[in-house]
Write an enzyme that holds these catalytic residues in place. Structure first.
Site, short mmCIF file in Angstrom:
data_model
loop_
_atom_site.label_atom_id
_atom_site.label_comp_id
_atom_site.label_asym_id
_atom_site.label_seq_id
_atom_site.Cartn_x
_atom_site.Cartn_y
_atom_site.Cartn_z
CB SER A 118 -133.34 22.17 -51.96
OG SER A 118 -133.43 23.78 -51.32
CE1 TYR A 142 -128.93 23.23 -54.73
CE2 TYR A 142 -130.35 24.63 -53.38
CZ TYR A 142 -129.68 23.46 -53.58
OH TYR A 142 -129.90 22.38 -52.42
CE LYS A 146 -130.47 20.10 -55.55
NZ LYS A 146 -129.93 18.77 -55.06
#
Ligand code: UDP
Length: 329
Positions: A118, A142, A146
């Site tokens: 991402s 988040y 990643k």
């Protein structure tokens, strides 16, 4: 025929990949725990196992039975706002999930993986466009997970020769052309589905988070990339690995950006009516502008995005107007 194990294949981006891999002649096996994925999003041509990748025993049995040639990994929690409140769930699903997946790959001799990463790995970047050399500095759990997952693959490449391609998506958007599968998150936090809820009479207005950003119209700019363009990059990435190439990280975006206001105008064109908007305070953690440089993916993978903004909005509308309550009919 090569066999691809698609982990998280019942989710938004995973399900579109399952379709494309099947259409391109691959044998596809899907694993999903169905916590956020949808059985209705699954293509019946794919073989399906309901399994949480943190269940090592089950996962290893599937690898031994199926003997995949490569893995494409989408199984992760993906909502930035929720990750700020429940970081440990994100570390468990995403990071620990990756730990078990890599252990099983190593133990069963599967050494190629394409990973769903991402732009959230970059954080709040001032210089646009963002290249793969832009420093990574995630500003939410988040994005942090990643980045950690990418690092885990990097060290497993060095130690065990597991080759990876990590694809850093910008804003995944749109749906399969016929509107049969699309984006259905719970809670929904993404801009396009929320805009389209207004003409579907599911919400009164769309809230525009901030109109005082340093951008051309004061609203945030993002690089919206069609989910089938993303899928095409995954097929190209696994083929790149099958040719024996080295591990790589690529940005996936169009190289162009749209503001929130421009997205609403585009939706009005597609839907054919005005969409009520109200200005609201900025959303915490939102950078003003995120635009990808896609030069590296173009040069090395030979990937070029083909879907226009109009096609993104049109396909999203097809899905949402025929699935008003998502996959729950
Ligand atoms: N956004 C908005 N209203 C909403 C949802 C999102 O104005 O109800 C904005 C958000 O601030 C961001 C852009 O739309 O600038 C895209 O947000 P989304 O959550 O879709 O993706 P993100 O960029 O956070 O990954």
């Amino acid at each position: 025929m090569k066999k691809i194990l698609i982990v998280g294949g019942a989710g938004y981006i995973g399900s579109h990949n399952v379709r494309l891999f099947l259409d391109r002649g691959y044998d596809v096996v899907v694993i999903d725990n169905l916590n956020t994925g949808h059985l209705d999003a699954l293509d019946s041509r794919a073989k399906f196992y309901k399994c949480d990748i943190r269940n090592k025993e089950e996962l290893k049995k599937i690898f031994l039975d199926e003997k995949p040639d490569g893995v494409v990994h989408f199984a992760a929690l993906s909502l930035v706002g929720v990750s700020m409140k429940q970081p440990l769930e994100y570390f468990s699903n995403n990071v620990y999930g990756m730990q078990i997946l890599l252990e099983v790959m190593h133990e069963t001799g599967v050494n190629k993986i394409v990973f769903s990463s991402s732009a959230a790995t970059y954080g709040d970047v001032k210089e646009m466009p963002i290249t793969e050399d832009t420093p990574t500095n995630p500003i939410n759990p988040y994005g942090e997970t990643k980045l950690m997952m990418e690092k885990m693959m990097k060290w497993c490449d060095i130690a065990y020769g597991i080759k990876y391609v990590s694809l850093r998506y910008f804003n995944a958007a749109g749906a399969y052309d016929d509107g049969s599968i699309g984006e259905d998150h719970n809670p929904e936090t993404h801009l396009i589905p929320l805009i389209l809820q207004v003409p579907l009479a599911k919400r009164d207005h769309i809230s525009v988070f901030g109109d005082d950003y340093d951008t051309r119209d004061g609203t945030c700019i993002r690089d919206y990339i069609h989910v089938m363009d993303l899928a095409d990059a995954h097929v190209k990435a696994i083929e790149y690995l099958f040719k024996g190439n080295d591990s790589q990280i690529f940005n996936l975006g169009t190289g162009d950006g749209q503001s929130v206001k421009e997205m609403i105008i585009e939706a009005e064109k597609v839907v054919g009516k005005e969409i009520k908007k109200e200005f609201a305070p900025r959303r915490a953690g939102d950078p003003a502008k995120l635009i990808a440089s896609n030069k590296k993916a173009k040069e090395i993978l030979g990937w070029t995005p083909k879907y226009t903004l109009h096609m993104i909005m049109e396909s999203a509308w097809k899905f949402h107007s025929t699935h008003k309550d998502g996959y729950k009919k």
